[in-house]
Design an enzyme around this catalytic site. Structure first.
Site, short mmCIF file in Angstrom:
data_model
loop_
_atom_site.label_atom_id
_atom_site.label_comp_id
_atom_site.label_asym_id
_atom_site.label_seq_id
_atom_site.Cartn_x
_atom_site.Cartn_y
_atom_site.Cartn_z
N GLY A 119 0.82 -1.21 0.00
CA GLY A 119 0.00 0.00 0.00
C GLY A 119 0.85 1.25 0.00
N GLY A 171 -0.45 4.82 -0.84
CA GLY A 171 -1.44 5.50 0.00
C GLY A 171 -0.88 6.76 0.65
N GLN A 172 -1.73 7.41 1.44
CA GLN A 172 -1.34 8.68 2.08
C GLN A 172 -0.08 8.51 2.92
OE1 GLN A 172 -3.77 9.92 5.34
NE2 GLN A 172 -3.02 12.04 5.29
N ASP A 213 -0.37 -7.46 -5.66
CA ASP A 213 -1.74 -7.57 -5.17
C ASP A 213 -1.68 -8.37 -3.89
OD1 ASP A 213 -4.34 -8.11 -4.60
OD2 ASP A 213 -4.88 -8.81 -6.60
N ILE A 214 -2.07 -7.74 -2.81
CA ILE A 214 -1.92 -8.34 -1.49
C ILE A 214 -2.78 -9.61 -1.32
CG2 ILE A 214 -3.67 -6.93 -0.31
CD1 ILE A 214 -0.19 -7.85 0.92
N TYR A 233 -14.69 -0.96 8.84
CA TYR A 233 -13.26 -0.68 8.89
C TYR A 233 -12.71 -1.00 10.29
CZ TYR A 233 -9.00 2.21 8.81
OH TYR A 233 -7.71 2.67 8.89
N LYS A 270 -9.94 -3.75 11.69
CA LYS A 270 -8.75 -3.34 12.44
C LYS A 270 -8.65 -4.11 13.77
CE LYS A 270 -6.69 -0.74 9.53
NZ LYS A 270 -5.46 -1.24 8.91
N1 SER Z 1 -7.84 8.14 9.05
C1 SER Z 1 -8.56 6.92 8.97
C2 SER Z 1 -9.90 7.08 8.42
O1 SER Z 1 -10.44 8.16 8.55
C3 SER Z 1 -8.69 6.30 10.34
O2 SER Z 1 -7.79 5.28 10.45
O3 SER Z 1 -10.45 6.16 7.90
#
Ligand code: SER
Length: 325
Positions: free
Chosen positions: A16, A19-20, A60-61, A150, A154
């Site tokens: 990833g 990503g940010q 691809d994970i 999400y 986690k």
């Molecule tokens: N910054 C993330 C989100 O807003 C939180 O882990 O999904």
């Protein structure tokens, strides 16, 4: 292979990396460990920043064979598994979030176990907490019953990683990142994204419509603190760690407090509020975090407070966008 004082330099693979966080983390890791020792991976064709000082490969994970081949072929010691579907996108497509976040993490943990690698660092999030968690100064060890998909994924990451440590002695480590503010890459699909978007709009349009209400407090940190926390945890001596999963934060603020801070530099800024489905997710998360466990066990301490972040973000983005303020 690069060596330093007779020791093999660690080799890291980042998933990833597009990503940010990955976009900036890869550069910081390459400065520290050497460009060739940090393999950036992702599904898309990479931006220049990821190919500048080291290799980038498509991965691809969900393809466990490709993952394991890569870890062997590039002689990887540490996997930083950043590939993840963020909160708002996950809520729109829970099945995709399950596959990427749960099955992807399973593939990484299995690869690290089977191949006997040194370490897997898999980020968690403030999203691991839920409405039954105390929302102020949320402790490290407290109820984690999230109501977003999400967050559910986690919690899986945390518990599965800790189980692999217990059962197989896999060196799993995890950080519960708060919202991360950054100037290089835009966040994609999170609830805390407003805290980045507002800077772009403040410079470009002098107005911003926020998708969270003005009084929604959330824990946050600046990207340099995020990369510092990540590297400090990777390097923390094993004997110091009593936990595997750590709260980290720098400060908390509401959208209106952030707007006020930006207005000190751009007084014309007008912020309006139009909460959408992301408000309910934010309302189920902590307003502030207690990160004393990370501070005690591996010396975590942020460098940036909110005024410093706002000034630095405006300076960096005004140079990038060529808009003075
Ligand atoms: N910054 C993330 C989100 O807003 C939180 O882990 O999904």
């Amino acid at each position: 292979m690069a060596t330093r004082q007779g020791f093999k330099m660690k080799r890291l693979l980042v998933t990833g990396s597009y990503g940010q966080i990955g976009t900036e983390l890869v550069g910081v890791l390459r400065d520290k460990y050497g460009g060739e020792n940090v393999i950036a991976t992702g599904r898309k064709k990479p931006p220049e920043i990821l190919t500048k000082n080291g290799p980038y490969y498509r991965l691809d994970i969900l393809d466990e064979n490709q993952l394991q081949s890569m870890l062997v072929d590039y002689d990887i010691d540490i996997v930083i598994h950043n590939a993840s579907v963020l909160s708002a996108t996950a809520e729109k497509n829970p099945q995709l979030a399950y596959r990427t976040n749960v099955e992807g993490t399973y593939n990484v943990m299995e690869a690290v176990r089977i191949l006997g690698l040194d370490q897997a660092l898999v980020p968690s999030s403030i999203a691991a907490f839920g409405p039954s968690t105390p929302r102020e100064n949320t402790p490290n060890d407290v109820v984690t019953r999230p109501t977003s998909i999400y967050g559910v994924t986690k919690v899986f990451v945390e518990l599965f990683g800790e189980y692999y440590k217990l059962r197989y002695n896999v060196n799993f480590r995890s950080l519960r990142y708060p919202g991360v503010i950054s100037s290089e890459a835009l966040p994609g699909g999170g609830v805390t994204d407003y805290a980045v978007a507002i800077f772009y709009e403040a410079l470009k349009e002098k107005k911003y419509e926020c998708f969270l209400g003005p009084d929604t407090a959330l824990p946050m940190m600046y990207m340099p603190d995020c990369t510092k926390a990540t590297i400090d945890l990777i390097e923390a001596p094993e004997e110091k760690l009593k936990h595997r999963t750590f709260n980290v934060t720098a400060f908390s603020f509401t959208p209106s407090e952030l707007a006020e801070e930006i207005k000190k530099h751009i007084p014309e800024l007008e912020v309006t509020y139009k909460p959408d489905f992301r408000q309910a997710i934010a309302d189920s998360w902590p307003m502030s975090l207690d990160d004393s466990v990370a501070r005690d066990e591996w010396g975590w301490k942020p460098d940036y407070d909110l005024p410093a972040v706002v000034k630095d973000m405006l300076d960096k983005l005004s140079a990038k966008l060529k808009i003075s303020y």
